[in-house]
Structure formats: structure tokens, C-alpha cells
Design a protein around this motif. Sequence first.
Motif, mmCIF file in Angstrom:
data_model
loop_
_atom_site.group_PDB
_atom_site.id
_atom_site.type_symbol
_atom_site.label_atom_id
_atom_site.label_comp_id
_atom_site.label_asym_id
_atom_site.label_seq_id
_atom_site.Cartn_x
_atom_site.Cartn_y
_atom_site.Cartn_z
ATOM 1 N N VAL A 64 0.913 -1.192 -0.061
ATOM 2 C CA VAL A 64 -0.107 -0.071 0.528
ATOM 3 C C VAL A 64 0.659 0.913 0.379
ATOM 4 N N PHE A 65 0.586 2.305 -0.225
ATOM 5 C CA PHE A 65 1.255 3.503 -0.413
ATOM 6 C C PHE A 65 1.616 4.467 0.964
ATOM 7 N N ILE A 66 0.387 4.711 1.670
ATOM 8 C CA ILE A 66 0.931 4.813 3.085
ATOM 9 C C ILE A 66 -0.473 5.264 4.332
ATOM 10 N N VAL A 67 -0.553 4.537 4.646
ATOM 11 C CA VAL A 67 -2.337 4.020 5.476
ATOM 12 C C VAL A 67 -2.921 5.056 6.373
ATOM 13 N N GLY A 68 -2.021 6.488 6.697
ATOM 14 C CA GLY A 68 -1.772 7.603 7.660
ATOM 15 C C GLY A 68 -1.062 7.710 8.700
ATOM 16 N N ALA A 69 -1.814 8.008 10.128
ATOM 17 C CA ALA A 69 0.050 8.579 10.749
ATOM 18 C C ALA A 69 -0.658 7.745 12.023
ATOM 19 N N ASP A 70 0.542 7.246 12.446
ATOM 20 C CA ASP A 70 0.028 6.564 13.612
ATOM 21 C C ASP A 70 0.143 6.891 14.223
ATOM 22 N N ILE A 71 -1.478 6.808 14.785
ATOM 23 C CA ILE A 71 -1.749 7.295 15.752
ATOM 24 C C ILE A 71 -1.482 8.045 17.528
ATOM 25 N N THR A 72 -1.146 5.928 17.263
ATOM 26 C CA THR A 72 -0.234 5.952 19.107
ATOM 27 C C THR A 72 0.366 7.404 19.237
ATOM 28 N N GLU A 73 1.261 7.651 18.297
ATOM 29 C CA GLU A 73 2.611 8.308 18.479
ATOM 30 C C GLU A 73 2.133 9.755 18.542
ATOM 31 N N PHE A 74 1.230 10.182 17.920
ATOM 32 C CA PHE A 74 0.620 11.421 17.389
ATOM 33 C C PHE A 74 -0.535 11.796 18.651
ATOM 34 N N LEU A 75 -1.201 10.558 19.016
ATOM 35 C CA LEU A 75 -1.412 11.199 20.512
ATOM 36 C C LEU A 75 -0.539 11.498 21.873
ATOM 37 N N ASP A 76 1.167 11.153 21.760
ATOM 38 C CA ASP A 76 1.542 11.889 22.576
ATOM 39 C C ASP A 76 1.492 13.462 22.055
ATOM 40 N N ALA A 77 1.458 13.838 20.960
ATOM 41 C CA ALA A 77 2.038 15.504 20.548
ATOM 42 C C ALA A 77 0.614 16.163 20.782
ATOM 43 N N PHE A 78 -0.878 15.662 20.743
ATOM 44 C CA PHE A 78 -1.454 16.110 21.159
ATOM 45 C C PHE A 78 -2.357 16.415 22.496
ATOM 46 N N ARG A 79 -1.093 15.773 23.087
ATOM 47 C CA ARG A 79 -1.221 16.049 25.209
ATOM 48 C C ARG A 79 -0.331 16.879 24.866
ATOM 49 N N PRO A 81 0.817 20.967 25.592
ATOM 50 C CA PRO A 81 0.630 22.527 25.477
ATOM 51 C C PRO A 81 -0.037 22.796 23.894
ATOM 52 N N GLU A 82 -0.730 23.734 24.212
ATOM 53 C CA GLU A 82 -1.400 24.272 22.544
ATOM 54 C C GLU A 82 -0.233 24.767 22.106
ATOM 55 N N GLU A 83 0.603 25.072 22.498
ATOM 56 C CA GLU A 83 1.755 26.269 21.880
ATOM 57 C C GLU A 83 2.776 25.073 20.925
ATOM 58 N N GLU A 84 3.235 24.317 22.319
ATOM 59 C CA GLU A 84 3.959 23.457 21.526
ATOM 60 C C GLU A 84 3.483 21.919 20.135
ATOM 61 N N LEU A 85 2.292 22.324 20.987
ATOM 62 C CA LEU A 85 0.735 21.345 19.556
ATOM 63 C C LEU A 85 1.019 22.282 17.710
ATOM 64 N N LEU A 86 1.308 23.616 18.294
ATOM 65 C CA LEU A 86 0.830 24.151 16.906
ATOM 66 C C LEU A 86 2.355 23.954 16.728
ATOM 67 N N ALA A 87 3.468 24.203 17.200
ATOM 68 C CA ALA A 87 5.148 24.813 16.484
ATOM 69 C C ALA A 87 4.784 22.815 16.043
ATOM 70 N N TRP A 88 3.771 21.528 16.687
ATOM 71 C CA TRP A 88 4.870 20.737 15.970
ATOM 72 C C TRP A 88 3.861 20.567 14.122
ATOM 73 N N VAL A 89 2.720 20.497 14.274
ATOM 74 C CA VAL A 89 1.938 20.648 13.331
ATOM 75 C C VAL A 89 2.775 21.530 11.991
ATOM 76 N N GLY A 90 2.743 23.537 12.929
ATOM 77 C CA GLY A 90 3.717 23.689 12.063
ATOM 78 C C GLY A 90 4.837 23.522 11.123
ATOM 79 N N SER A 91 5.102 22.714 11.765
ATOM 80 C CA SER A 91 7.280 22.128 11.109
ATOM 81 C C SER A 91 6.368 20.871 10.088
ATOM 82 N N ALA A 92 5.616 20.021 10.836
ATOM 83 C CA ALA A 92 5.320 18.943 9.425
ATOM 84 C C ALA A 92 4.014 19.733 8.685
ATOM 85 N N ASN A 93 3.616 20.892 8.357
ATOM 86 C CA ASN A 93 3.198 20.947 7.148
ATOM 87 C C ASN A 93 4.605 22.008 6.040
ATOM 88 N N ALA A 94 5.416 22.269 6.831
ATOM 89 C CA ALA A 94 6.481 23.373 6.181
ATOM 90 C C ALA A 94 7.259 21.877 5.477
#
Length: 715
Positions: A64-79, A81-94
Motif C-alpha cells: 500500500v502507499f501510506i495508511v495515514g498517521a501513526d495515531i499511537t505516536e500522535f496521541l502524545d503530540a495531542f497532549r 501544550p497548545e503552543e507546542e502542538l501548534l509548533a509541531w503541526v507547523g513544522s510538519a506543514n513546512a
Amino acid sequence: MIYEGKAITVQSVEDGIAVLKFDLDGESVNKFNRLTLDELRQAVDAIKADTSIKGVIVTSGKDVFIVGADITEFLDAFRLPEEELLAWVGSANAIFNDFEDLPVPTVVAINGIALGGGMEMCLAADFRVANEKARVGLPEVKLGIYPGFGGTVRLPRLIGCDNAIEWIASGKENTADEALAVGAVDAVVDSQYLEAAALDMVKRAISGELDYRARRQAKLEKLKLSPIEQMLAFESAKGFVAGKAGPHYPAPVDAIKAIQKAASYGRDKALEVESAGFIKLAKSSVSSSLVGIFLNDQALKKKAKRYDKVAADVKQAAVLGAGIMGGGIAFQSALKGTPILMKDIREEAIELGLSEASKLFAKRIEKGRLDAAGMAVALNAIRPTLSYGDFKSVDVVVEAVVENPKVKQTVLAEVEDQVREDAVLASNTSTISINLLAQALKRPEHFCGMHFFNPVHMMPLVEVIRGEKTSEQTIATVVAYAKKMGKSPIVVNDCPGFLVNRVLFPYFGGFAKLVGAGVDFVRIDAVMERFGWPMGPAYLMDVVGIDTAHHAREVMADGFPDRMKEAGRTALDALYDAKRLGQKNGKGFYAYETDKRGKPKKVVDASIEGILAPIKHASRELSDEDIINWMMIPLCLETIRCLEDGIVESAAEADMGLIYGIGFPPFRGGALRYVDEMGVAAFVALADRYAELGPMYHPTEKLREMARNGQSFFG
């Protein structure tokens, strides 16, 4: 080699064309975990630095190509603080932006599944070519979030606002042909030609035959809709989607709002809008619950798979009892490819079972999920019989006769003499002890419970009940058969009601107390439906059948007299004595009329008040919060007792049993996650407030200890 990592490699193949290949080391599929994202950053930087590269093809080294995000790892990111989560999403989008901005054309070759972040990777490329097996989509709303790597920005600019809203708000997977029809992919080819087609496409872009810059520019600009077109598109969509999703699932409507708000911006500003909304949803209790369900479901599948090693192959099944339930079991078995004998002692019962199966097949044809030829094959896989003549070829027999221990014991003993010594017998009982039923058998090690929920074709859960003498191979065989039928099996140990009904009846007990205290059952139903249940307790008992509920309540009261035995008569007793059996005879708590589609429709029946009056012993003023607590505290405490008693092995299985078996509100995650969300100490304090209502409301000592230690069920 231009770049080499553990998840991604980049190498030159010919004429300055580079292949970026996703091939996550040690995994059967590709997924966006931290390693893959980090390596994608490095791979994109390596491509940017190599001036000899004229074009890039993106491929997968997996099936298969890519099944999506590894939600087990991303749960840690969801926890975070908002500023850090925003920075993490921003770095992925970059990273995705830099890939999209490469100074050369890019083509993705989609082999098989590309979902979530996998599809967002595809959207960042200039062109997409898919094989005929490809399934693509953005299913994030099913986890209580929406796409966070540019999906709400790029997809509307690629396939149009209406199509993008449908894809994102529904979260559905789309076939390669469906994706081609709306322009989400540019070509669909046979698997064997996929990489050749991608290579051809990138060469045509390099030569100027395909204008990749123009394709890219459309994704960098505002949505090409006038203000009036925007208003018409978005406002009508929000109303429709809100009606479908309901008040407890904000992600689909929030996704539309994000697309709408970002419509007037270019890519970078639009991504900021997406990120802000994504973070708000990621931090919500709904997302936490739905992600929890996803992880619990994965754990259940993994656990069920372990039984495959010792399970016997089920090539031929049989069901004893050809009523509605027997017909439903026969339908499900035949539909999923296991031939089944359907035996009864009465011709009319056989006809009823066949009629039930035929109706279910016909509905699938109506919905386009089965064709006439498929229906003929499946129907032929159900063989009705009045005798045991062919039972020597049967691997598993499911007994589904009347819910009476003596009748079941007689039938089970009879069939045991008609099957091979290694055949497995399973009882579809909702409350009767498997150990009790096993007393009638010579080979109890080949016997277990297999509790289906009604209607069989719709309810995903099957409780597989282990008796004291049940062998591991018997459990494994029945788990494998349940999986083959398309069900989610949960193995539980024997006790009255097993897991689901043992937990359900304290909930009904709370309802009985409320009605006895003078609370209108219509109001109780409304409050619990607003809480998130698919139907209120009075309506649910009507659907189950008042006689069925009355019998099961007696079994539960005998099994757990300290907390489930009623001190006096209840509403259930009053209706049972009045022969108001619910939907099955047109009158229960409600009266039932037939609607235009031929389905029962509930209406309030004034005569019910006279029937309930004798059992109302008080009139208390209770708030909606009180109503919820009177019902939910006993349910949660009994779930906790099931876990403590070892009836169910894990908190994940307990919660999934309630979600799959009785429709516990998924956005609340299950009884134990509901307690966790409140906090164990807060839940214990809440239960203590209602201690006067009796033992059903008294926390266990172990739960009090958890509260003192600050523990939770899911950590």
C-alpha cells in the motif's frame, strides 16, 4: 543514492529523475510516524540541494502507499501544550510545503491505500497516478479531528469545494475510479504499469507537455468562488452535515468552517486557519474518546488474531433454531462465505428463518451492496433441514433455541450425539450460565457461549464465553468463526449476563428507581438520548421485548441478589403482567404504529399511566443531571466490577463491549473512559452522593484505592 534512511530513500533512476520511496523498516505498511516525518524533511532537503534533479516520482515499497498517521505516536503530540502542538503541526506543514515548492515537477504513484496523512502527501504533489486497487480519502473526522497536514486547504482547490466537503466531512474511502471522476487523481492504470505511468507523466511535465506550474499555482491561491457562491456552498453544507453528524461530533462541521474561513486566503495563511481548528479538536474529549476507540479496536483485532494459531478451520457451520435470530445467524454466515445448515423441528420455523435471511439479502441488493448472482450463491449456502442427517460434516454448531436452560440443555445433549467428537458446540444465550449448560454434555471442553446481539446483521459484537471446562482451541475456533462472519469477538468468562447484559441491567435498575420515584419515562428517554444513547431505556426495553427483559432481569437478580434484586414491583413487572411486551405486540412503555416504510413508530399511549401508577411510590424533583447519574453510576460501577472479577480481561475490551453491544455513546469512549474523563476520585465522590439509593451505587474498595492513588483505567 541521494538520500537513505530507515523509512525513506531517494535515488536517481534516469535522465535526472529521482524516486522518493516510502518503505518503513520493520513494518508491513507505511505510516507517518515521527521517524518518517523526520526523514521526509531530510529527503526533501536533499532533493532541493541536488541541482541535477529534473523531476521526482514518489512511490511505496509496501503493498500500500501510506495508511495515514501513526495515531499511537500522535496521541502524545495531542497532549502537548497548545503552543507546542501548534509548533509541531507547523513544522510538519513546512515539510509538505517545501515538497510542494520543489523547483521540479512531482508525481505520486499511489499503489493501494492512501489515507489521512498519506493522501495529504499525494495532494502536495503536482500529479497523481493510481493503480486500480487504490483507495484514497481523508478519514480524520472518524477520530474527532479533521486533516491537519493541508488536506482542508489543498483538496478544495484541487477538486472543488462541494466534492472536498463531501470527502472530508464524511471521512469515506474512495475508489480509484471515484477519485479520477472528481480529479483527485489524474490517471488510473493497472498495477503492473503504475511506475511506468508515473515515469511517463513526470517526463511529460519536464518536457512542458504537462504544465505542472499551473497545476501547482491553483493550490497556492484563494478558492475560486465568489462571495455569493461561497455562502451558498458552505452554509447549505454546514446545515446538512450538522444534521447527519449530530450535536456530539463537531469535527465534520468544523472542517467545513475551516475550509470556508480559509477560502479567501492563499496557501500559507489558509494552513494557519486549518492548524488552529485542528488543535482545538485534537485537545477535545471527543477526539480523545474516538482515538481511544480506534486504539481499543486495534488491540481487540490484535488479540483475536492470536487465536488463529490454534483455531480449527470452520468450513461448515450449523444453527439450531430457525427463528429471527437463527435466520440472522444463517444470513451472516452465508454472506461471509461459510455454508450453514439451519435446523428446526417445525417447518414453519424453517420458513421464518429463510424468510428473514431472504429479506436481509434483498435489502443489500436494494442498497447496491450485493447483486442477484451473489444473493443466489449466498442463499444456496443456507441449507434448511428438519433432521440431523448432515451434521457429521459440521465444524461448529450454534444453538439458538428458546432462552430456557432445560430446553437448551436437552437440545445441546441431543446434537452432541449427532456431530463428530471434535466439533464445537456454542450456545447463543444472553444470560444463562455456560457452566450450567455444560453439565448436560459429555464433552464440555468443546462447548462455549457465542452470544450474538440483535439484529445480528447490524450489531458488530459477539461475546465468546469461556466455561470452566472450555478448551483454548474451542475458544480460538469460535473467535475465528466470529471474525470470519465479520464480527468483533470479545472473550469473556462465565457469569450471569456475561459482560454486556450484566452491565446493562444495573442501568435498567437505575431506570426502574427513577420511574418508581415518579419521573416520567418519556423525559428519562429524552435526557439519555441527549446524553448520547441511540435510544432511551424505556424505548430500548420495548425493542428488546418486555418479556425478554423481564426474564433476563430475574436471572441477573438470582446471580447478584445483593444489588440487582428489586425490593418491590417495578415498571417492568407492571408491563409484563399487563402483557404489554413492547414492539413485538404493539404496546410496551409506548404504543407502536406502522409508518409509511412499514416500520414500527412509537407514540405515547395515555393508558400507560394507569398501569404504572401502582409502582410509583414517591414523587421526587430530580434534575437532568440526577437522571443521568441515577442511570450511569450503576452501569459504570458494574463495568468496573466485571473488570475486577476477571469477567473481562482489559479496560479496552470492557469499553468496546459496551460500544459494540449496546450502543454506548462512542464520543464518550466507553464506561471506563467516561470515568477516566471525569477522574476516578471525582467519580467515587459522585457515587457517594447517591449512596442512599443502594448497593448498585457503592464503589468497590479497589476503586476507592485507585482514587486515593490517582490512578486511571487507561493511564
